[in-house]
Design an enzyme around this catalytic site. Structure first.
Site, short mmCIF file in Angstrom:
data_model
loop_
_atom_site.label_atom_id
_atom_site.label_comp_id
_atom_site.label_asym_id
_atom_site.label_seq_id
_atom_site.Cartn_x
_atom_site.Cartn_y
_atom_site.Cartn_z
N SER A 293 0.74 -1.21 -0.11
CA SER A 293 -0.03 -0.16 0.16
C SER A 293 0.88 1.16 0.04
O SER A 293 1.52 1.64 -1.09
CB SER A 293 -0.97 -0.12 1.21
OG SER A 293 -1.89 -1.03 1.26
N ASP A 304 9.12 5.70 -10.95
CA ASP A 304 8.56 6.44 -12.11
C ASP A 304 9.07 7.82 -12.35
O ASP A 304 9.47 8.14 -13.37
CB ASP A 304 6.91 6.60 -11.89
CG ASP A 304 6.38 5.37 -12.53
OD1 ASP A 304 6.95 4.26 -12.64
OD2 ASP A 304 5.18 5.51 -12.35
N LYS A 318 -0.80 -4.25 -3.42
CA LYS A 318 -2.29 -3.64 -2.93
C LYS A 318 -2.21 -2.28 -3.54
O LYS A 318 -1.60 -1.52 -3.44
CB LYS A 318 -2.44 -3.58 -1.56
CG LYS A 318 -3.73 -2.98 -1.15
CD LYS A 318 -3.94 -2.84 0.47
CE LYS A 318 -5.21 -2.25 0.75
NZ LYS A 318 -5.00 -0.97 0.63
#
Length: 439
Positions: A293, A304, A318
């Site tokens: 999470s 990214d 998740k």
């Protein structure tokens, strides 16, 4: 107050009359809904009247609500007033118990992760362990809230838990409950020039504690800070705003994460502020299968945005956000409901696949037999009952033997993944890999 909550698994189990009626979509026949409610009422009446013993009505209704929510996904659940108060204490970082994150898998309590420095961690309880009994009394078949309730108690009292672990006979562990004061962030210096910042959970204090940790590693290296390892292994997640604040510390503006709800217009984008608190010092983020999470949001954002090299093994996977909705101001407890999916800055959903590290490094040696064992254990989001699908159809990689794992003579007491992270920083591998990735 509504709280965006992205902690790893909490499950439960059926249906409540009023809420269903009030939330019925306009396009659905209200007649169908009322017939179902009538059916529910009929069943409840027959149970109250004819069951072999008198039932606890409140307990039965809570179980019904839990059953309805558990049919949606593994993370939506109902908390009664007492559970809700405990959850609030937990997000503040202080609560009584063992220091363990658990989920429910087909009626059996399963460990997601022990929390650093707690009785559970010190006792050697591991992610993937099943808890089958407390003080000799079976907890198989109890709701998760019931099982957690039995684990909690006054600090100083003892509790014996029966653990079922793969390839090991069930065994008992006796622990002493403590008032858990979760120190979410710790920091230290390795080799005089590399900071190691450990983030074990995302509670209300994580962001501010990270700032303290950054100041500490800068101060203790006397201006010679060569790199920082951010350790997110075995971090089960926590609060969304804290994941954003942590990511913000390492980024110089730009998107951290976006969430998308049920309706196309339900899109929220969260951005970092200008200014990188480490001023570009190379960063390695360590993850493993119990990084979930909020931990995956941070790892995904820094990956990214090409700010950090991600090292370790695939994360939990998740990719959903739960909103805690107090009922009657909390007097009737609260609903923890999955309200959105989250996406990394590149638009990836990690639901299922998780974050795949840039450099896969195992913490211990893995052979073909161990790969088979990991496949049987199935300890990821995808393996949970009623887990949401990945919208793009992506799935988690099958268990396999990583290219980089400890040599045969490696001292098991030493942290191989951390050792490799330090090498990557000192050898300039991080900067080189990030340059390559940036093209």
């Amino acid at each position: 107050m509504r709280l965006a909550w992205i902690l790893a698994p909490v499950a439960g189990a059926a249906a409540l009359v009023g809420a269903l009626a009030w939330s019925a979509p306009e396009t659905r026949s209200s007649g169908d809904i009322y017939r179902q409610l009538e059916l529910f009422a009929d069943v409840l009446a027959r149970v109250e009247q004819d069951y072999v013993v008198e039932i606890d009505e409140q307990k039965a209704m809570e179980a019904a609500i839990q059953g309805m929510l558990a049919s949606l996904d593994p993370h939506s659940s109902y908390m009664n007033a007492e559970d809700y108060r405990e959850m609030q204490s937990q997000t503040r970082g202080e609560y009584g118990g063992l220091g363990i994150e658990v989920t429910s898998e087909e009626g059996v309590v399963r460990v997601v992760s022990p929390i650093d420095g707690t009785p559970a961690a010190r006792a050697g309880i591991q992610a993937g362990d099943y808890l089958t009994a407390i003080n000799g009394e079976s907890i198989v078949g109890l709701t998760l809230n019931e099982a957690v309730g039995r684990m909690r108690g006054e600090a100083g009292t003892e509790i014996t838990i029966t653990i079922a672990r793969e390839n090991t006979d069930p065994f008992d562990v006796t622990l002493q409950r403590e008032t858990i004061n979760v120190r979410a962030v710790t920091a230290r210096i390795e080799g005089g020039d590399v900071g190691v910042i450990r983030i074990s959970t995302f509670n209300e204090r994580t962001g501010s504690m990270l700032q303290d940790a950054i100041r500490q590693v800068k101060r203790d290296t006397g201006g010679r800070l060569r790199g920082v390892v951010v350790d997110l292994r075995n971090n089960p997640g926590g609060l969304l705003d804290q994941a954003i604040e942590v990511s913000d510390a390492f980024l110089d503006g730009g998107e951290v994460v976006s969430t998308r709800g049920r309706q196309p217009e339900d899109v929220q984008r969260y951005n970092a502020r200008r200014g990188d608190d480490l001023a570009g010092v190379p960063v390695v983020v360590l993850i493993n299968g119990a990084s979930a999470s909020a931990a995956e949001i941070v790892a995904g954002a820094l990956q990214d945005r090409n700010r950090a090299l991600i090292v370790g093994t695939d994360s939990f996977g998740k990719g959903s956000v739960q909103t805690v909705i107090p009922l009657q101001g909390g007097r009737d407890g609260a609903l923890r409901l999955t309200t959105a999916r989250y996406y990394t800055p590149a638009g990836r959903s990690i639901q299922g696949p998780g974050i795949v590290p840039d450099v896969e490094v195992a913490s211990r040696r893995i052979d073909a037999a161990e790969v088979e064992r990991l496949q049987r254990l199935a300890v990821s989001e995808e393996d949970l009952p009623n887990a949401l699908d990945n919208e793009s159809g992506a799935h988690r990689r099958a268990a396999h033997i990583p290219d980089d794992q400890p040599p045969a003579n490696w001292d098991a007491e030493q942290d191989y993944q951390l050792s490799r992270a330090m090498e990557f920083l000192r050898q300039g591998t991080v900067a080189e890999r990030l340059r390559q990735r940036a093209g």
